[in-house]
Design a protein around this motif. Structure first.
Motif, mmCIF file in Angstrom:
data_model
loop_
_atom_site.group_PDB
_atom_site.id
_atom_site.type_symbol
_atom_site.label_atom_id
_atom_site.label_comp_id
_atom_site.label_asym_id
_atom_site.label_seq_id
_atom_site.Cartn_x
_atom_site.Cartn_y
_atom_site.Cartn_z
ATOM 1 N N LEU A 1 0.828 -1.194 0.000
ATOM 2 C CA LEU A 1 0.000 0.000 0.000
ATOM 3 C C LEU A 1 0.867 1.250 0.000
ATOM 4 C CD1 LEU A 1 -2.684 -1.030 2.659
ATOM 5 C CD2 LEU A 1 -2.743 -1.382 0.190
ATOM 6 N N SER A 2 0.330 2.319 -0.538
ATOM 7 C CA SER A 2 1.019 3.609 -0.546
ATOM 8 C C SER A 2 -0.017 4.709 -0.682
ATOM 9 C CB SER A 2 2.047 3.682 -1.684
ATOM 10 O OG SER A 2 1.405 3.522 -2.932
ATOM 11 N N MET A 3 0.393 5.919 -0.353
ATOM 12 C CA MET A 3 -0.497 7.071 -0.436
ATOM 13 C C MET A 3 -0.250 7.820 -1.728
ATOM 14 S SD MET A 3 -2.278 6.824 2.283
ATOM 15 C CE MET A 3 -3.122 8.388 2.101
ATOM 16 N N ALA A 4 -1.334 8.253 -2.346
ATOM 17 C CA ALA A 4 -1.267 9.084 -3.542
ATOM 18 C C ALA A 4 -2.085 10.339 -3.302
ATOM 19 C CB ALA A 4 -1.772 8.316 -4.759
ATOM 20 N N GLN A 5 -1.946 11.303 -4.205
ATOM 21 C CA GLN A 5 -2.592 12.589 -4.018
ATOM 22 C C GLN A 5 -3.131 13.090 -5.349
ATOM 23 O OE1 GLN A 5 -0.229 15.367 -1.814
ATOM 24 N NE2 GLN A 5 -1.418 17.151 -2.447
ATOM 25 N N THR A 6 -4.360 13.612 -5.329
ATOM 26 C CA THR A 6 -4.961 14.175 -6.532
ATOM 27 C C THR A 6 -4.438 15.596 -6.762
ATOM 28 O OG1 THR A 6 -6.852 14.996 -5.276
ATOM 29 C CG2 THR A 6 -7.030 12.783 -6.184
ATOM 30 N N VAL A 7 -4.840 16.190 -7.884
ATOM 31 C CA VAL A 7 -4.370 17.539 -8.215
ATOM 32 C C VAL A 7 -4.922 18.573 -7.243
ATOM 33 C CG1 VAL A 7 -4.008 17.027 -10.643
ATOM 34 C CG2 VAL A 7 -6.274 17.730 -9.873
ATOM 35 N N ASP A 8 -6.060 18.285 -6.633
ATOM 36 C CA ASP A 8 -6.635 19.239 -5.686
ATOM 37 C C ASP A 8 -6.192 18.975 -4.250
ATOM 38 O OD1 ASP A 8 -7.912 16.868 -5.379
ATOM 39 O OD2 ASP A 8 -9.962 17.662 -5.472
ATOM 40 N N GLY A 9 -5.205 18.089 -4.061
ATOM 41 C CA GLY A 9 -4.647 17.872 -2.745
ATOM 42 C C GLY A 9 -5.322 16.798 -1.928
ATOM 43 N N ARG A 10 -6.289 16.104 -2.471
ATOM 44 C CA ARG A 10 -6.970 15.056 -1.720
ATOM 45 C C ARG A 10 -6.138 13.787 -1.740
ATOM 46 N NH1 ARG A 10 -10.444 11.031 -3.134
ATOM 47 N NH2 ARG A 10 -10.436 11.806 -5.300
#
Length: 430
Positions: free
Chosen positions: A138-147
């Motif tokens: 598992l890993s964390m990702a981020q959308t363009v709006d910071g979510r």
């Protein structure tokens, strides 16, 4: 334990403590780094499979030879279609999260359905039936709006040996290995799904190899008898005649050709006259065995001997297999996936994952119609089960078809009596 491994575990433990303190912390790098290897695209035969199987079930097992064969086997169109048929039945089912009191947690169920991770982890849990095991990180990702949202990457099965719990960054180098179950990230960032039984793909490898062999031989037969080679006899010692013969053969179509001397002869070596029935029979046998191994039944394959009753029985057997897959995947969700999501803060509380049981709507409606003649049924329950919204009852109910049929039968029986009253009834009816 080496100094490098000790330092690695210390750093990993620090990252894990930070993740427990704040679940939004993004994971740094990867915990199970692996080297990408080029795979030789050579023909696989039974000898290669038996050698890989011997290494797989050894005292000191190595999984990468057999897992490479599994990956090669999954290129077969029939096998992949049967696997997807079984998998899509599972992915199309609805699920819910239940609280300890049995009530459905609607809010968290809706949030879990919106996560891209859900279908991926369900797929990986199912694939342990095919490959014996699956390990994801598992890993964390981020959308363009910071979510922020969570994603997962599969660790190649060639680098994992689940029997010993070892991970090889380079599966050809046996000296460098990591006990991944002893890592502090195991169960939180690294999730494992292990079947502990013979992988299902290992049972269909010989059928896929035999079917490829039959297809290859059949294609050569089609090439020979469909476009037979051309033969030209000439004086091969004369250079001008040879050049003219080569030009003629090149200009006449695309079939294979060759030139022989006038004193030579050529004949096809043909043992028996065949149109490919022997290859067709072998392909049909292997196809049926693949379908039976993956789906448990043959669905829609045999159009010559197929019938509706046979297909209905096959569908019922396939539903039983789906119920088994539902139980297997639900077990992984409750023991592996949900505890990890709780630690990361994406799920809160003591919840239980459950697939929503499917119902036969047509049969349910038939039962409702029959019961309405004798009992009153809650309209809200009917709307929930069938999706039919009931606004209000009719002021004048429509006549029941079953009652009309019973009245007609009773009238016919009364008119058909051969006694005095029956004759009087017939005269009055006339």
């Amino acid at each position: 334990m080496s100094i490098i491994q000790t330092a690695y575990k210390a750093v990993s433990g620090y990252i894990q403590l930070a993740a427990d303190k704040y679940s939004g912390v993004q994971k740094q790098g990867t915990y199970l780094p692996h080297d990408l290897k080029s795979v030789a695209q050579t023909r696989v035969d039974i000898k290669d499979w038996k050698r890989a199987e011997a290494i797989y079930y050894n005292q000191y097992p190595k999984t990468w030879p057999l897992q490479l064969i599994f990956n090669n086997t999954m290129k077969d169109a029939l096998l992949s279609s049967q696997v997807e048929n079984r998998l899509q039945r599972l992915l199309s089912l609805d699920f819910r999260l239940l609280k300890p009191d049995g009530e459905v947690d609607t809010e968290q169920t809706k949030a879990l359905k919106a996560m891209p991770l859900t279908r991926y982890l369900t797929r990986k849990s199912f694939e342990k039936i095919l490959y014996e095991y699956s390990v994801v990180e598992l890993s964390m990702a981020q959308t363009v709006d910071g979510r922020r949202y969570m994603v997962a990457d599969e660790i190649p099965r060639t680098n994992i040996v689940p029997i010993t719990g070892e991970f090889y960054p380079d599966y050809t180098n046996e000296a460098n290995k990591i006990d991944y179950r002893d890592m502090p990230e195991f169960g939180t960032w690294v999730l494992e799904f292990w079947n502990k039984e013979m992988p299902l793909l290992n049972k269909v490898v010989p059928d896929v190899l035999f079917m490829r062999f039959a297809q290859s031989c059949w294609s050569e037969l089609c090439e020979i008898f469909g476009i037979p080679p051309r033969v030209l006899k000439t004086n091969t010692q004369d250079k001008k005649m040879m050049e003219r013969a080569q030009k003629m053969m090149k200009d006449m179509g695309a079939a294979s050709w060759f030139i022989i001397d006038e004193e030579e002869s050529f004949e096809f070596a043909e043992a028996t006259n065949s149109n490919g029935d022997v290859y067709n029979g072998l392909i049909s046998l292997c196809s049926n065995r693949i379908c039976m191994a993956i789906m448990g039944v043959i669905l829609g394959q045999d159009t010559k001997n197929g019938n509706r009753s046979k297909e209905e029985v096959a569908q019922d057997m396939a539903k039983l297999l789906t119920l088994s897959d539902m139980a297997t995947v639900a077990e992984d969700w409750n023991t592996v996936i949900l505890p990890a999501l709780v630690k990361h803060g994406f799920v809160k509380g003591d919840l239980t994952f459950e697939f929503v049981p499917t119902e036969n709507i047509a049969q349910l409606l038939e039962w409702i119609v029959k019961l309405l003649e004798y009992y009153e049924i809650d309209p809200e329950w009917i709307a929930e089960k069938t999706g039919i919204k009931i606004t209000k009852a009719r002021e004048t109910p429509l006549p029941s078809k079953s009652n009309n049929a019973q009245n007609q039968k009773l009238k016919a029986d009364l008119l058909g009596d051969d006694d005095f009253f029956g004759q009087a009834r017939r005269r009055s009816a006339a």
